[in-house]
Design a protein around this motif. Structure first.
Motif, PDB file in Angstrom:
ATOM      1  N   TRP A  15       0.827  -1.201   0.000  1.00  0.00           N
ATOM      2  CA  TRP A  15       0.000   0.000   0.000  1.00  0.00           C
ATOM      3  C   TRP A  15       0.865   1.257   0.000  1.00  0.00           C
ATOM      4  O   TRP A  15       2.010   1.237   0.440  1.00  0.00           O
ATOM      5  N   ASN A  16       0.282   2.361  -0.456  1.00  0.00           N
ATOM      6  CA  ASN A  16       0.843   3.683  -0.177  1.00  0.00           C
ATOM      7  C   ASN A  16      -0.218   4.469   0.592  1.00  0.00           C
ATOM      8  O   ASN A  16      -1.093   3.877   1.223  1.00  0.00           O
ATOM      9  N   TRP A  17      -0.167   5.794   0.562  1.00  0.00           N
ATOM     10  CA  TRP A  17      -1.259   6.592   1.128  1.00  0.00           C
ATOM     11  C   TRP A  17      -1.606   7.713   0.168  1.00  0.00           C
ATOM     12  O   TRP A  17      -0.913   7.931  -0.829  1.00  0.00           O
ATOM     13  N   ASP A  18      -2.691   8.401   0.442  1.00  0.00           N
ATOM     14  CA  ASP A  18      -3.215   9.417  -0.460  1.00  0.00           C
ATOM     15  C   ASP A  18      -3.153  10.782   0.212  1.00  0.00           C
ATOM     16  O   ASP A  18      -4.143  11.269   0.759  1.00  0.00           O
ATOM     17  N   HIS A  19      -1.960  11.386   0.163  1.00  0.00           N
ATOM     18  CA  HIS A  19      -1.770  12.736   0.687  1.00  0.00           C
ATOM     19  C   HIS A  19      -0.910  13.515  -0.298  1.00  0.00           C
ATOM     20  O   HIS A  19      -0.349  12.937  -1.243  1.00  0.00           O
ATOM     21  N   PHE A  20      -0.776  14.794  -0.069  1.00  0.00           N
ATOM     22  CA  PHE A  20       0.000  15.658  -0.949  1.00  0.00           C
ATOM     23  C   PHE A  20       1.254  16.224  -0.276  1.00  0.00           C
ATOM     24  O   PHE A  20       2.113  16.799  -0.950  1.00  0.00           O
ATOM     25  N   TYR A  21       1.325  16.069   1.042  1.00  0.00           N
ATOM     26  CA  TYR A  21       2.469  16.554   1.811  1.00  0.00           C
ATOM     27  C   TYR A  21       2.841  15.512   2.856  1.00  0.00           C
ATOM     28  O   TYR A  21       1.998  14.711   3.270  1.00  0.00           O
ATOM     29  N   PRO A  22       4.102  15.528   3.312  1.00  0.00           N
ATOM     30  CA  PRO A  22       4.504  14.573   4.350  1.00  0.00           C
ATOM     31  C   PRO A  22       3.643  14.700   5.604  1.00  0.00           C
ATOM     32  O   PRO A  22       3.225  15.796   5.995  1.00  0.00           O
ATOM     33  N   LEU A  23       3.414  13.573   6.227  1.00  0.00           N
ATOM     34  CA  LEU A  23       2.666  13.559   7.487  1.00  0.00           C
ATOM     35  C   LEU A  23       3.576  13.675   8.700  1.00  0.00           C
ATOM     36  O   LEU A  23       3.104  13.927   9.806  1.00  0.00           O
ATOM     37  N   TYR A  24       4.871  13.474   8.506  1.00  0.00           N
ATOM     38  CA  TYR A  24       5.822  13.642   9.603  1.00  0.00           C
ATOM     39  C   TYR A  24       7.191  13.947   8.997  1.00  0.00           C
ATOM     40  O   TYR A  24       7.399  13.806   7.795  1.00  0.00           O
ATOM     41  N   GLY A  25       8.123  14.360   9.846  1.00  0.00           N
ATOM     42  CA  GLY A  25       9.432  14.774   9.356  1.00  0.00           C
ATOM     43  C   GLY A  25       9.360  16.161   8.725  1.00  0.00           C
ATOM     44  O   GLY A  25       8.484  16.967   9.062  1.00  0.00           O
ATOM     45  N   GLU A  26      10.278  16.458   7.815  1.00  0.00           N
ATOM     46  CA  GLU A  26      10.313  17.753   7.149  1.00  0.00           C
ATOM     47  C   GLU A  26       8.990  18.002   6.424  1.00  0.00           C
ATOM     48  O   GLU A  26       8.610  17.273   5.512  1.00  0.00           O
ATOM     49  N   LYS A  27       8.274  19.057   6.845  1.00  0.00           N
ATOM     50  CA  LYS A  27       6.902  19.244   6.358  1.00  0.00           C
ATOM     51  C   LYS A  27       6.837  19.554   4.872  1.00  0.00           C
ATOM     52  O   LYS A  27       5.800  19.330   4.233  1.00  0.00           O
ATOM     53  N   ASP A  28       7.914  20.078   4.298  1.00  0.00           N
ATOM     54  CA  ASP A  28       7.949  20.340   2.871  1.00  0.00           C
ATOM     55  C   ASP A  28       8.946  19.421   2.162  1.00  0.00           C
ATOM     56  O   ASP A  28       9.448  19.739   1.080  1.00  0.00           O
ATOM     57  N   GLY A  29       9.214  18.275   2.770  1.00  0.00           N
ATOM     58  CA  GLY A  29      10.129  17.309   2.182  1.00  0.00           C
ATOM     59  C   GLY A  29       9.532  16.613   0.971  1.00  0.00           C
ATOM     60  O   GLY A  29       8.376  16.852   0.598  1.00  0.00           O
ATOM     61  N   PRO A  30      10.308  15.748   0.327  1.00  0.00           N
ATOM     62  CA  PRO A  30       9.826  15.047  -0.864  1.00  0.00           C
ATOM     63  C   PRO A  30       8.550  14.250  -0.578  1.00  0.00           C
ATOM     64  O   PRO A  30       8.409  13.631   0.483  1.00  0.00           O
ATOM     65  N   HIS A  31       7.637  14.266  -1.544  1.00  0.00           N
ATOM     66  CA  HIS A  31       6.375  13.533  -1.385  1.00  0.00           C
ATOM     67  C   HIS A  31       5.790  13.253  -2.762  1.00  0.00           C
ATOM     68  O   HIS A  31       5.895  14.082  -3.658  1.00  0.00           O
ATOM     69  N   PHE A  32       5.161  12.074  -2.939  1.00  0.00           N
ATOM     70  CA  PHE A  32       4.587  11.685  -4.225  1.00  0.00           C
ATOM     71  C   PHE A  32       3.091  11.416  -4.104  1.00  0.00           C
ATOM     72  O   PHE A  32       2.615  10.915  -3.092  1.00  0.00           O
ATOM     73  N   GLU A  33       2.361  11.726  -5.178  1.00  0.00           N
ATOM     74  CA  GLU A  33       0.908  11.546  -5.231  1.00  0.00           C
ATOM     75  C   GLU A  33       0.555  10.064  -5.313  1.00  0.00           C
ATOM     76  O   GLU A  33       1.179   9.293  -6.035  1.00  0.00           O
ATOM     77  N   GLY A  34      -0.506   9.678  -4.591  1.00  0.00           N
ATOM     78  CA  GLY A  34      -0.793   8.274  -4.367  1.00  0.00           C
ATOM     79  C   GLY A  34      -1.255   7.479  -5.577  1.00  0.00           C
ATOM     80  O   GLY A  34      -0.793   6.349  -5.793  1.00  0.00           O
ATOM     81  N   TRP A  35      -2.169   8.013  -6.388  1.00  0.00           N
ATOM     82  CA  TRP A  35      -2.751   7.177  -7.436  1.00  0.00           C
ATOM     83  C   TRP A  35      -1.846   7.025  -8.650  1.00  0.00           C
ATOM     84  O   TRP A  35      -1.816   5.953  -9.262  1.00  0.00           O
ATOM     85  N   THR A  36      -1.098   8.061  -9.011  1.00  0.00           N
ATOM     86  CA  THR A  36      -0.123   7.863 -10.087  1.00  0.00           C
ATOM     87  C   THR A  36       0.967   6.909  -9.616  1.00  0.00           C
ATOM     88  O   THR A  36       1.444   6.060 -10.379  1.00  0.00           O
ATOM     89  N   LEU A  37       1.342   7.011  -8.342  1.00  0.00           N
ATOM     90  CA  LEU A  37       2.323   6.089  -7.781  1.00  0.00           C
ATOM     91  C   LEU A  37       1.761   4.666  -7.742  1.00  0.00           C
ATOM     92  O   LEU A  37       2.484   3.687  -7.961  1.00  0.00           O
ATOM     93  N   LEU A  38       0.469   4.545  -7.485  1.00  0.00           N
ATOM     94  CA  LEU A  38      -0.167   3.231  -7.441  1.00  0.00           C
ATOM     95  C   LEU A  38      -0.097   2.532  -8.797  1.00  0.00           C
ATOM     96  O   LEU A  38       0.084   1.309  -8.876  1.00  0.00           O
ATOM     97  N   THR A  39      -0.228   3.299  -9.860  1.00  0.00           N
ATOM     98  CA  THR A  39      -0.075   2.723 -11.194  1.00  0.00           C
ATOM     99  C   THR A  39       1.307   2.116 -11.369  1.00  0.00           C
ATOM    100  O   THR A  39       1.462   1.006 -11.896  1.00  0.00           O
ATOM    101  N   ALA A  40       2.324   2.848 -10.911  1.00  0.00           N
ATOM    102  CA  ALA A  40       3.677   2.306 -10.977  1.00  0.00           C
ATOM    103  C   ALA A  40       3.811   1.053 -10.125  1.00  0.00           C
ATOM    104  O   ALA A  40       4.437   0.059 -10.542  1.00  0.00           O
ATOM    105  N   MET A  41       3.219   1.059  -8.937  1.00  0.00           N
ATOM    106  CA  MET A  41       3.289  -0.109  -8.066  1.00  0.00           C
ATOM    107  C   MET A  41       2.679  -1.339  -8.731  1.00  0.00           C
ATOM    108  O   MET A  41       3.149  -2.465  -8.555  1.00  0.00           O
ATOM    109  N   ALA A  42       1.627  -1.113  -9.509  1.00  0.00           N
ATOM    110  CA  ALA A  42       0.993  -2.225 -10.223  1.00  0.00           C
ATOM    111  C   ALA A  42       1.927  -2.835 -11.262  1.00  0.00           C
ATOM    112  O   ALA A  42       1.894  -4.047 -11.501  1.00  0.00           O
ATOM    113  N   THR A  43       2.757  -1.989 -11.884  1.00  0.00           N
ATOM    114  CA  THR A  43       3.673  -2.503 -12.908  1.00  0.00           C
ATOM    115  C   THR A  43       4.962  -3.052 -12.302  1.00  0.00           C
ATOM    116  O   THR A  43       5.654  -3.844 -12.948  1.00  0.00           O
TER     117      THR A  43
END
Length: 255
Positions: free
Chosen positions: A36-64
């Motif tokens: 699984w991943n999660w569906d957020h646009f910003y980190p939930l912990y750590g550096e608040k503006d750190g790297p983060h990826f969108e869930g559903w486009t990432l989910l497509t990659a996870m499927a492949t």
């Protein structure tokens, strides 16, 4: 085959795509049932503006990137996408994954996502009402799409609200997810069973999943006693997979 299933939620934050992709492949090789991943646009912990990826486009990659484990967002925020669009996205990833998508969904809670991306945060009851309105639309759209989904896409609902969320789970879901500790999770699980009985749904038709803390992996018996059958471990980068190995070994030892 074990009567239990295990999974991993990889937090798509504070990491690179390359590192995330490598972790997905490695975790499937370890033998988990779900990733699984999660569906957020910003980190939930750590550096608040750190790297983060969108869930559903990432989910497509996870499927492949995978070939055996089921994949999903734990969980999709209902507020972020039109329900007809979400149904079509889910159907598409269902085909990409050859029938391995689980549609995890919840009402949403992370206010920063809403504020920064221009969604109306509203109220918790309002967001739950919207979720209740979206679920039948999603199911109806699946019946209209060409090509249709490869299977009845399982719906996972995340949350523990006893009056609305768990009733919606009894009505629409194939899986339910919440958090501990075991006593709290067990109480919510019983409420879900009560809702199933009230509306005439077989309680056994809903897989009961839980996200245990890493500190609880040595003693999962309390969750088992409370009714959990699917255990999902959350992991942040850098990926320490020792807990995943313990969880898979525990599952395999249960028979």
């Amino acid at each position: 085959m074990s009567r239990f299933r295990v999974g991993v939620q990889l937090h798509p934050q504070q990491t690179s795509y390359a590192a995330f992709a490598e972790a997905v492949k490695h975790i499937e090789d370890l033998g988990v049932d779900t990733i699984w991943n999660w569906d957020h646009f910003y980190p939930l912990y750590g550096e608040k503006d750190g790297p983060h990826f969108e869930g559903w486009t990432l989910l497509t990659a996870m499927a492949t990137l995978t070939s055996r484990a089921e994949v999903g967002c734990l969980v999709t925020c209902n507020s972020y996408r039109n329900p007809n669009l979400l149904a079509d996205m889910a159907r598409t990833v269902d085909h990409i994954s050859a029938g391995r998508l689980i549609l995890g969904i919840g009402s949403g809670w992370f206010e920063r996502d809403y504020a920064e991306y221009g969604y109306d945060f509203g109220t918790a009851p309002g967001r739950l009402k919207d979720l209740g309105a979206s679920l039948p639309v999603i199911v109806e759209r699946w019946g209209k799409l060409n090509p249709p989904p490869t299977r009845k896409i399982p719906i996972m609902i995340g949350g523990g609200g006893e009056k609305v969320t768990l009733k919606l789970t009894a009505q629409y879901a194939d899986q339910w997810n919440s958090f501990g500790p075991p006593e709290k999770w067990g109480h919510k699980n019983q409420v879900l069973t009560d809702w199933c009985n009230r509306i005439g749904r077989d309680p056994a038709a809903i897989e009961r999943t839980v996200c245990p803390n890493a500190s609880e992996l040595g003693d999962l018996d309390a969750y088992v006693a409370a009714g959990a059958t699917h255990f999902i471990l959350g992991l942040g980068a850098p990926w320490n997979l020792d807990g995943v190995k313990k969880l898979v070994a525990w599952r395999d030892a249960q028979g």
